[in-house]
Write a protein that holds these residues in place. Structure first.
Motif, PDB file in Angstrom:
ATOM      1  N   ALA A   1      -0.179   2.365   1.679  1.00 25.94           N
ATOM      2  CA  ALA A   1      -0.270   3.540   0.800  1.00 25.94           C
ATOM      3  C   ALA A   1      -1.656   4.172   0.928  1.00 25.94           C
ATOM      4  O   ALA A   1      -2.641   3.459   1.145  1.00 25.94           O
ATOM      5  CB  ALA A   1      -0.029   3.125  -0.647  1.00 25.94           C
ATOM      6  N   HIS A   2      -1.721   5.483   0.806  1.00 25.33           N
ATOM      7  CA  HIS A   2      -2.960   6.289   0.811  1.00 25.33           C
ATOM      8  C   HIS A   2      -3.424   6.556   2.256  1.00 25.33           C
ATOM      9  O   HIS A   2      -2.746   7.249   2.957  1.00 25.33           O
ATOM     10  CB  HIS A   2      -4.055   5.662  -0.057  1.00 25.33           C
ATOM     11  CG  HIS A   2      -3.529   5.100  -1.361  1.00 25.33           C
ATOM     12  ND1 HIS A   2      -2.688   5.816  -2.180  1.00 25.33           N
ATOM     13  CD2 HIS A   2      -3.677   3.896  -1.957  1.00 25.33           C
ATOM     14  CE1 HIS A   2      -2.361   5.078  -3.242  1.00 25.33           C
ATOM     15  NE2 HIS A   2      -2.943   3.900  -3.123  1.00 25.33           N
ATOM     16  N   LEU A   3      -4.557   5.992   2.677  1.00 26.41           N
ATOM     17  CA  LEU A   3      -5.026   6.120   4.065  1.00 26.41           C
ATOM     18  C   LEU A   3      -5.018   7.585   4.527  1.00 26.41           C
ATOM     19  O   LEU A   3      -4.451   7.921   5.566  1.00 26.41           O
ATOM     20  CB  LEU A   3      -4.111   5.273   4.971  1.00 26.41           C
ATOM     21  CG  LEU A   3      -4.721   4.757   6.271  1.00 26.41           C
ATOM     22  CD1 LEU A   3      -5.803   3.729   5.959  1.00 26.41           C
ATOM     23  CD2 LEU A   3      -3.660   4.087   7.145  1.00 26.41           C
TER      24      LEU A   3
ATOM     25  N   SER B   1       7.733   7.856  -3.459  1.00 27.53           N
ATOM     26  CA  SER B   1       7.607   6.546  -2.817  1.00 27.53           C
ATOM     27  C   SER B   1       6.392   5.754  -3.297  1.00 27.53           C
ATOM     28  O   SER B   1       6.156   4.638  -2.819  1.00 27.53           O
ATOM     29  CB  SER B   1       7.556   6.707  -1.293  1.00 27.53           C
ATOM     30  OG  SER B   1       6.494   7.568  -0.925  1.00 27.53           O
ATOM     31  N   HIS B   2       5.622   6.311  -4.232  1.00 25.35           N
ATOM     32  CA  HIS B   2       4.469   5.569  -4.761  1.00 25.35           C
ATOM     33  C   HIS B   2       4.099   6.138  -6.130  1.00 25.35           C
ATOM     34  O   HIS B   2       3.140   6.890  -6.285  1.00 25.35           O
ATOM     35  CB  HIS B   2       3.282   5.672  -3.793  1.00 25.35           C
ATOM     36  CG  HIS B   2       2.162   4.707  -4.091  1.00 25.35           C
ATOM     37  ND1 HIS B   2       2.071   3.460  -3.514  1.00 25.35           N
ATOM     38  CD2 HIS B   2       1.080   4.801  -4.900  1.00 25.35           C
ATOM     39  CE1 HIS B   2       0.986   2.836  -3.949  1.00 25.35           C
ATOM     40  NE2 HIS B   2       0.359   3.629  -4.801  1.00 25.35           N
ATOM     41  N   LEU B   3       4.884   5.783  -7.116  1.00 25.53           N
ATOM     42  CA  LEU B   3       4.645   6.274  -8.483  1.00 25.53           C
ATOM     43  C   LEU B   3       4.608   5.075  -9.417  1.00 25.53           C
ATOM     44  O   LEU B   3       5.547   4.272  -9.438  1.00 25.53           O
ATOM     45  CB  LEU B   3       5.771   7.244  -8.879  1.00 25.53           C
ATOM     46  CG  LEU B   3       5.824   7.754 -10.324  1.00 25.53           C
ATOM     47  CD1 LEU B   3       4.548   8.479 -10.704  1.00 25.53           C
ATOM     48  CD2 LEU B   3       7.001   8.701 -10.510  1.00 25.53           C
TER      49      LEU B   3
ATOM     50  N   GLY C   1       3.162  -6.097  -3.711  1.00 27.74           N
ATOM     51  CA  GLY C   1       2.160  -5.057  -3.495  1.00 27.74           C
ATOM     52  C   GLY C   1       2.153  -4.124  -4.695  1.00 27.74           C
ATOM     53  O   GLY C   1       2.926  -4.316  -5.618  1.00 27.74           O
ATOM     54  N   GLU C   2       1.261  -3.145  -4.739  1.00 29.47           N
ATOM     55  CA  GLU C   2       0.321  -2.701  -3.749  1.00 29.47           C
ATOM     56  C   GLU C   2      -0.988  -3.478  -3.758  1.00 29.47           C
ATOM     57  O   GLU C   2      -1.818  -3.288  -2.883  1.00 29.47           O
ATOM     58  CB  GLU C   2       0.007  -1.218  -3.950  1.00 29.47           C
ATOM     59  CG  GLU C   2      -0.766  -0.942  -5.245  1.00 29.47           C
ATOM     60  CD  GLU C   2      -1.251   0.501  -5.378  1.00 29.47           C
ATOM     61  OE1 GLU C   2      -1.702   1.123  -4.411  1.00 29.47           O
ATOM     62  OE2 GLU C   2      -1.170   0.998  -6.509  1.00 29.47           O
ATOM     63  N   ARG C   3      -1.183  -4.312  -4.781  1.00 30.64           N
ATOM     64  CA  ARG C   3      -2.370  -5.166  -4.776  1.00 30.64           C
ATOM     65  C   ARG C   3      -1.865  -6.592  -4.588  1.00 30.64           C
ATOM     66  O   ARG C   3      -1.197  -7.138  -5.461  1.00 30.64           O
ATOM     67  CB  ARG C   3      -3.140  -5.045  -6.097  1.00 30.64           C
ATOM     68  CG  ARG C   3      -4.452  -5.830  -6.104  1.00 30.64           C
ATOM     69  CD  ARG C   3      -5.077  -5.855  -7.494  1.00 30.64           C
ATOM     70  NE  ARG C   3      -4.192  -6.478  -8.454  1.00 30.64           N
ATOM     71  CZ  ARG C   3      -3.920  -5.989  -9.669  1.00 30.64           C
ATOM     72  NH1 ARG C   3      -4.499  -4.908 -10.099  1.00 30.64           N
ATOM     73  NH2 ARG C   3      -3.070  -6.615 -10.470  1.00 30.64           N
TER      74      ARG C   3
ATOM     75  N   MET D   1       0.885  -2.079   0.706  1.00 36.30           N
ATOM     76  CA  MET D   1      -0.534  -2.379   0.523  1.00 36.30           C
ATOM     77  C   MET D   1      -1.347  -1.102   0.326  1.00 36.30           C
ATOM     78  O   MET D   1      -1.271  -0.163   1.119  1.00 36.30           O
ATOM     79  CB  MET D   1      -1.046  -3.162   1.741  1.00 36.30           C
ATOM     80  CG  MET D   1      -2.487  -3.581   1.633  1.00 36.30           C
ATOM     81  SD  MET D   1      -2.814  -4.677   0.198  1.00 36.30           S
ATOM     82  CE  MET D   1      -4.604  -4.810   0.304  1.00 36.30           C
ATOM     83  N   HIS D   2      -2.107  -1.114  -0.747  1.00 37.94           N
ATOM     84  CA  HIS D   2      -3.044  -0.028  -1.053  1.00 37.94           C
ATOM     85  C   HIS D   2      -4.230  -0.125  -0.082  1.00 37.94           C
ATOM     86  O   HIS D   2      -4.897  -1.164  -0.040  1.00 37.94           O
ATOM     87  CB  HIS D   2      -3.471  -0.238  -2.518  1.00 37.94           C
ATOM     88  CG  HIS D   2      -4.686   0.477  -2.972  1.00 37.94           C
ATOM     89  ND1 HIS D   2      -4.639   1.567  -3.804  1.00 37.94           N
ATOM     90  CD2 HIS D   2      -5.995   0.241  -2.752  1.00 37.94           C
ATOM     91  CE1 HIS D   2      -5.865   1.971  -4.071  1.00 37.94           C
ATOM     92  NE2 HIS D   2      -6.705   1.193  -3.450  1.00 37.94           N
ATOM     93  N   TRP D   3      -4.455   0.930   0.714  1.00 42.20           N
ATOM     94  CA  TRP D   3      -5.638   0.919   1.588  1.00 42.20           C
ATOM     95  C   TRP D   3      -6.160   2.342   1.753  1.00 42.20           C
ATOM     96  O   TRP D   3      -5.510   3.177   2.363  1.00 42.20           O
ATOM     97  CB  TRP D   3      -5.315   0.312   2.967  1.00 42.20           C
ATOM     98  CG  TRP D   3      -6.569  -0.257   3.558  1.00 42.20           C
ATOM     99  CD1 TRP D   3      -7.559   0.449   4.193  1.00 42.20           C
ATOM    100  CD2 TRP D   3      -7.005  -1.624   3.520  1.00 42.20           C
ATOM    101  NE1 TRP D   3      -8.580  -0.400   4.550  1.00 42.20           N
ATOM    102  CE2 TRP D   3      -8.274  -1.676   4.154  1.00 42.20           C
ATOM    103  CE3 TRP D   3      -6.454  -2.794   3.016  1.00 42.20           C
ATOM    104  CZ2 TRP D   3      -8.982  -2.869   4.302  1.00 42.20           C
ATOM    105  CZ3 TRP D   3      -7.170  -3.975   3.162  1.00 42.20           C
ATOM    106  CH2 TRP D   3      -8.413  -4.003   3.798  1.00 42.20           C
TER     107      TRP D   3
HETATM  108 ZN    ZN Z   1      -2.892   2.535  -4.618  1.00 44.54          ZN
END
Ligand code: ZN
Length: 554
Positions: free
Chosen positions: A381-383, A85-87, A312-314, A349-351
């Motif tokens: 994403a991330h967190l 889900s985030h590649l 996104g993610e930026r 969103m990257h956070w």
């Molecule tokens: Zn990211």
């Protein structure tokens, strides 16, 4: 008139034969369906790219008919095709045929050997670029390579090795080619590293933007190499059972960077389903750019292989990795995501940090009052240190969470900085499940992590870093079935795909992988070494090896 029944009979017979001939029957297996009850089945029929039935081998043999192609699983485990889900797949693919990769190496000697091999295999004097995907803890030596080691491995090539987004090592040839001799030759605050005697080491360090700017100075692959890399990288993902990715754009990506994946898609050669989002590209101009790029791209535009999945993610550079954005920066961001919401777009969103994510959630809540976002599949994403309070706010908004195996590489550093208690619950996937947040699994490859989903699955299960230090506690450790669900149904949610794929149930797309080992019972330390022996995307065999090599399709 007496001919009519015969003609009809022939037509029916032909149709039946075609249907049966087109079917593929998988028998004698352990098929983990990932349906609502995590049912296990013996057999499965694929017809017209979809799963026609699951059940017992004897029953399905009858149903499939004598014409069906039969694949005997011989007890092997089958899973739904994995979805990351985030590649950053589109970006990783561009350079896959021209980069050197250190994924999975266990020592500096082994890593240097890959450099040496590449110097023999690539054109004389070619740039040898390792663009991340490794960390010092994976090496027995537990350190970074030196300039002398890299230069000795490939004396005739310029060599560039990047570590995450904070450091790069260049050989003298590489520094010369880029005309870097002093700090003034670097931009965005990059600094040449010096040893204790003040001598230059060849290393360059700096904040993320310094390394992004440095990377942008490297020669780019030719369009042909990018297309070749795209084909190869997606086959490499197929080898590891991956059949889908949600691609969040990323650093160094421009509109032009999408041409290779578009070309492979046009030629009907994509072997991984891609849902892609667009990032803001130029600082200060993001809104204009996104409007320009996306106004002719309705949300969900595309087909089953390639689909537009929002922004996104930026979103803006100003809000990227910024824990204290100004009021003006927040307002600009609000305008953009409100615009996206009004057009039904997903936003990812990257956070990284929990202590500042309230800034983002405030904005999401403000948008939600105006334009409900509950069905738009927004995500963060991330967190990795998400608190229960913020997970509850996400649940309330219908905002999902994409979780990566960042701690596999960064666990020890996180432990040092945040302490044992914080590390025990990073990331809190069980808490998120309890609260009811939609969670997808993935890697964030390939600059900061390996793309291997089984590395990530093993890490989900044992919580150990690459050097074997266990830092996550059992209270945030999913079961094997749950971890698999995160990597399939969980990830499918982020592109509105959970009704189409993510589990092996009648009517869904036939995306699946036959595994080299039983994911459910193999010793946990062997999960990371699992590979696919046969991977199908929409019923088409996109990878086949070992006992199934004869099923390879051109
Ligand atoms: Zn990211």
């Amino acid at each position: 008139m007496r001919l009519l029944p015969i003609v009809l009979g022939l037509l029916l017979g032909l149709n039946l034969a075609r249907a049966q001939g087109g079917a593929t029957l998988l028998v004698n297996g352990k098929i983990l369906t990932v349906d609502g009850q995590s049912s296990v089945r013996e057999a499965l029929i694929v017809r017209d790219g979809r799963i026609a039935a699951t059940g017992r081998s004897t029953d399905l043999r009858k149903l499939a008919g004598p014409q069906a192609r039969v694949i005997d699983l011989q007890g092997r485990t089958v899973i739904p095709g994995l979805i990351d889900s985030h590649l950053h797949a589109i970006r990783a693919a561009l350079s896959f045929s021209t980069e050197v990769n250190w994924i999975g190496t266990r020592s500096i000697a082994e890593a240097l050997d890959r450099i040496r091999q590449a110097s023999h295999n690539m054109a004389p004097g070619a740039w040898l670029i390792v663009a991340g995907g490794w960390n010092v803890q994976q090496f027995r030596e537990n350190r970074r390579p030196t300039q002398a080691e890299l230069a000795a491995a490939a004396p005739d090539n310029p060599v560039y090795v990047q570590l995450g987004y904070g450091w790069a090592m260049l050989t003298p040839k590489a520094l010369e080619k880029l005309h870097i001799a002093s700090d003034t030759d670097l931009t965005s605050g990059g600094k040449l590293e010096r040893d204790s005697e003040g001598k230059l080491t060849g290393g360059i360090s700096g904040a993320q933007n310094a390394i992004i700017a440095l990377f942008d100075r490297l020669p780019v692959p030719t369009p042909e190499q990018e297309v070749e890399g795209t084909r190869k990288f997606f086959r490499e993902l197929n080898r590891l059972g991956v059949t889908g990715v949600v691609d969040p754009g990323g650093n160094n990506m421009t509109a032009e960077s999408y041409q290779a994946v578009f070309q492979v898609w046009r030629q009907h050669e994509l072997t991984v389903r891609v849902a892609y989002s667009l990032c803001g590209i130029t600082p200060g101009k993001e809104f204009e750019e996104l409007k320009d790029l996306a106004q002719m791209l309705p949300m969900g535009f595309g087909d089953g292989m390639l689909r537009f999945n929002g922004i996104g993610e930026r979103i803006t550079w100003a809000m990227n990795n910024n824990n204290q954005p100004t009021a003006a920066e927040r307002e600009k961001y609000y305008e953009i995501v409100r615009w996206a919401a009004a057009r039904g777009m997903a936003v990812t969103m990257h956070w990284p940090r929990n202590d500042s994510v309230g800034v983002l959630l405030d904005i999401f809540e403000r948008v939600n009052k105006d334009v409900p976002i509950g069905n738009l599949r927004w995500s963060i994403a991330h967190l990795n240190d998400a608190s229960p309070e913020n997970l509850r706010r996400m649940k309330e908004l219908g905002v999902g969470w994409t979780v990566q195996d960042a701690m596999y590489f960064q666990g020890e550093q996180f432990l040092k900085q945040e302490g044992e208690q914080a590390a025990r619950r990073a990331p809190p996937v069980e808490t998120a499940k309890e609260i009811g947040v939609a969670v997808g699994a993935g890697t964030d490859a390939h600059r900061v992590a390996s793309y291997n989903p089984f590395t990530a699955l093993q890490w989900f299960l044992d919580g150990k870093t690459v050097s074997g230090v266990a830092i996550r506690g059992p209270e945030e450790t999913p079961t094997r079935a749950e971890a698999l669900r995160l990597y399939t149904m969980g990830s499918a949610w982020f592109s509105h795909d959970e009704e189409r794929r993510g589990s092996l149930e009648a009517g869904k797309l036939a995306d699946l992988a036959v595994l080299s080992k039983d994911y459910l019972t193999a010793p946990v330390e062997q999960v990371g070494g699992i590979e696919s022996l046969l991977t199908m995307v929409g019923g088409k065999i996109v990878f086949a090896a070992g006992p199934y090599a004869q099923f390879s399709e051109p």
